[in-house]
Design an enzyme around this catalytic site. Structure first.
Site, mmCIF file in Angstrom:
data_model
loop_
_atom_site.group_PDB
_atom_site.id
_atom_site.type_symbol
_atom_site.label_atom_id
_atom_site.label_comp_id
_atom_site.label_asym_id
_atom_site.label_seq_id
_atom_site.Cartn_x
_atom_site.Cartn_y
_atom_site.Cartn_z
ATOM 1 N N THR A 15 0.823 -1.218 0.000
ATOM 2 C CA THR A 15 0.000 0.000 0.000
ATOM 3 C C THR A 15 0.845 1.250 0.000
ATOM 4 O OG1 THR A 15 -1.826 -1.051 1.124
ATOM 5 C CG2 THR A 15 -1.661 1.307 1.391
ATOM 6 N N THR A 39 1.466 -4.424 4.088
ATOM 7 C CA THR A 39 1.242 -4.671 5.528
ATOM 8 C C THR A 39 0.712 -6.072 5.799
ATOM 9 O OG1 THR A 39 -1.006 -3.805 5.357
ATOM 10 C CG2 THR A 39 0.757 -2.239 5.951
ATOM 11 N N ASP A 40 0.139 -6.727 4.788
ATOM 12 C CA ASP A 40 -0.511 -8.019 5.056
ATOM 13 C C ASP A 40 0.459 -9.076 5.585
ATOM 14 O OD1 ASP A 40 -2.999 -8.003 2.352
ATOM 15 O OD2 ASP A 40 -2.774 -6.857 4.214
ATOM 16 N N TYR A 55 -8.114 0.388 -3.365
ATOM 17 C CA TYR A 55 -7.036 1.000 -4.169
ATOM 18 C C TYR A 55 -6.187 -0.125 -4.754
ATOM 19 C CZ TYR A 55 -4.753 -0.187 0.169
ATOM 20 O OH TYR A 55 -4.331 -0.885 1.258
ATOM 21 N N GLU A 66 -2.196 -29.671 26.478
ATOM 22 C CA GLU A 66 -3.447 -30.152 25.868
ATOM 23 C C GLU A 66 -3.253 -31.409 25.030
ATOM 24 O OE1 GLU A 66 -6.153 -27.653 27.594
ATOM 25 O OE2 GLU A 66 -6.483 -29.318 26.218
ATOM 26 N N LYS A 87 -0.306 -7.873 12.894
ATOM 27 C CA LYS A 87 -1.341 -6.954 12.386
ATOM 28 C C LYS A 87 -2.622 -7.258 13.147
ATOM 29 C CE LYS A 87 -3.104 -5.058 8.019
ATOM 30 N NZ LYS A 87 -3.077 -5.153 6.536
HETATM 31 N N1 DAS Z 1 -2.592 -5.805 0.047
HETATM 32 C C1 DAS Z 1 -1.850 -5.166 1.102
HETATM 33 C C2 DAS Z 1 -0.399 -5.617 1.036
HETATM 34 O O1 DAS Z 1 0.240 -5.403 0.017
HETATM 35 C C3 DAS Z 1 -1.822 -3.700 1.034
HETATM 36 C C4 DAS Z 1 -1.025 -3.160 2.180
HETATM 37 O O2 DAS Z 1 -1.615 -3.000 3.224
HETATM 38 O O3 DAS Z 1 0.183 -2.943 2.063
HETATM 39 O O4 DAS Z 1 0.059 -6.139 2.045
#
Ligand code: DAS
Length: 355
Positions: A38, A118-119, A52, A312, A191
């Site tokens: 992103t 970020t994923d 986006y 467990e 995250k």
């Molecule tokens: N799809 C997500 C990624 O590329 C967009 C982001 O949050 O960076 O990880």
């Protein structure tokens, strides 16, 4: 008269150049390795913060958008690849880790920033935490809003990341993740929200510190071994062993686990309910997987807390490994690297207590 004026202007120019060279020599040399996400994304309008396109803008444009970077570091950019990070894979990780290690071995590189989606930042961060062979700072940064959005967080996150990567205080702290003025350690960062700016947290164990007023402030660091203190060397690896994750839930059966084993998985992470519990429906398949030499690690879908050995499940009897506090996606990374060294479950269990 005219020649004197020219001479004095030339002298002033030389002094100015000498000052700027001296200033540049004082600043740290930071490489920015871009991978997409992103932070490099664009939206149709200035209010587009979902829907986006990620991974559209190149590293030079990212750097040009933040002229303030030049005040805190001598920055150079390199586009290692350009992907939305849901498409991250082992090949990209090996390429990135090898490039990082080559650059950090250079005396003209003081730190590295990696721009990233970020994923899967938390996974790349932990993979590098185990495979980077330098104490120099490696800082991974992303953003939750695309570059085209009102109050895009990418530019300030990138500025903070370059600051951190050039900071003496970040040396020897392992791989770091910074967004939203916060500093997280690679091992525990995760995250926690699909879309808010404060999504990256280290639940329960907490941030390592903050960045405020163009200065990083550290308050703690991880006690787990990382970077130069790990036994993992990926420099000669072209692939990593296949390890898959089975998610636990009410009414689960053995289909997914059996399918992963049939497809050739060398390791399975079982993200069990609660303290890594195993439903009785999957135990025969786990026994079968162990007979085939597949290493099985009990993790938990809960995300926080220690998975207790022989809690467990009878791990000694079933010859299983437990993931300590690593969530399933990070437990997978450690098991992949562990399997490049051994399939001995006692040796692998020791690694989960060390890293
Ligand atoms: N799809 C997500 C990624 O590329 C967009 C982001 O949050 O960076 O990880």
């Amino acid at each position: 008269m005219q020649s004197k004026k020219i001479a004095s202007q030339f002298l002033i120019l030389c002094c100015a150049m000498l000052v700027s060279v001296a200033q540049a020599q004082k600043l740290p040399n930071v490489m920015i390795l871009a991978t997409g996400g992103t932070i490099a994304g664009t939206g149709a309008t200035s209010t587009t913060t979902v829907g986006y396109t990620a991974a559209k803008i190149g590293v030079d444009a990212l750097i040009e958008a933040v002229p303030e970077l030049k005040k805190v570091a001598n920055v150079r950019g390199e586009q290692v690849f350009q992907i939305a990070s849901e498409n991250m894979n082992n090949d990209y990780w090996l390429k990135l880790a090898k490039r990082v290690n080559v650059l950090l071995a250079q005396s003209d590189v003081d730190g590295i920033v990696i721009t990233h989606g970020t994923d899967t930042i938390e996974e790349t961060a932990y993979f590098l935490n185990l495979t980077v062979k330098s104490r120099k700072p490696v800082v991974i940064v992303g953003s939750m809003r695309p570059s085209t959005a009102i109050s895009a967080d990418g530019p300030i996150n990138l500025y903070n990341a370059v600051l951190l990567a050039g900071s003496q205080d970040a040396i020897g702290k392992g791989v770091l993740v910074t967004l939203n003025d916060q500093i997280n350690g690679a091992r525990e960062v995760t995250k926690t929200n699909t879309s808010t700016l404060d999504t990256f947290k280290t639940p329960e164990l907490g941030f390592l510190g903050y960045i405020q007023g163009s200065k990083p402030y550290f308050y703690r660091q991880s006690v787990r071994k990382n970077t130069v203190d790990t036994e993992f060397d990926i420099s000669k690896l072209d692939t990593l062993p296949q390890v898959d994750i089975v998610y636990g839930y009410a009414n689960m059966g053995p289909v997914a686990l059996n399918a992963f084993v049939a497809a050739g998985a060398k390791g399975i992470i079982h993200a069990g309910v609660g303290d890594g519990s195993l439903a009785s429906t999957v135990i025969p398949s786990i026994i079968d997987a162990r007979k085939k030499g597949v290493v099985v690690v009990r993790s938990s879908r809960v995300g926080q807390g220690i998975v207790a050995r022989n809690g467990e499940a009878d791990d000694d009897k079933l010859d299983l490994v437990v993931s300590d506090t690593l969530n399933a996606q990070k437990a997978r990374i450690l098991l992949m690297l562990a399997l490049t060294k051994t399939t001995n479950t006692k040796e692998i269990q020791a690694m989960y207590s060390k890293y």
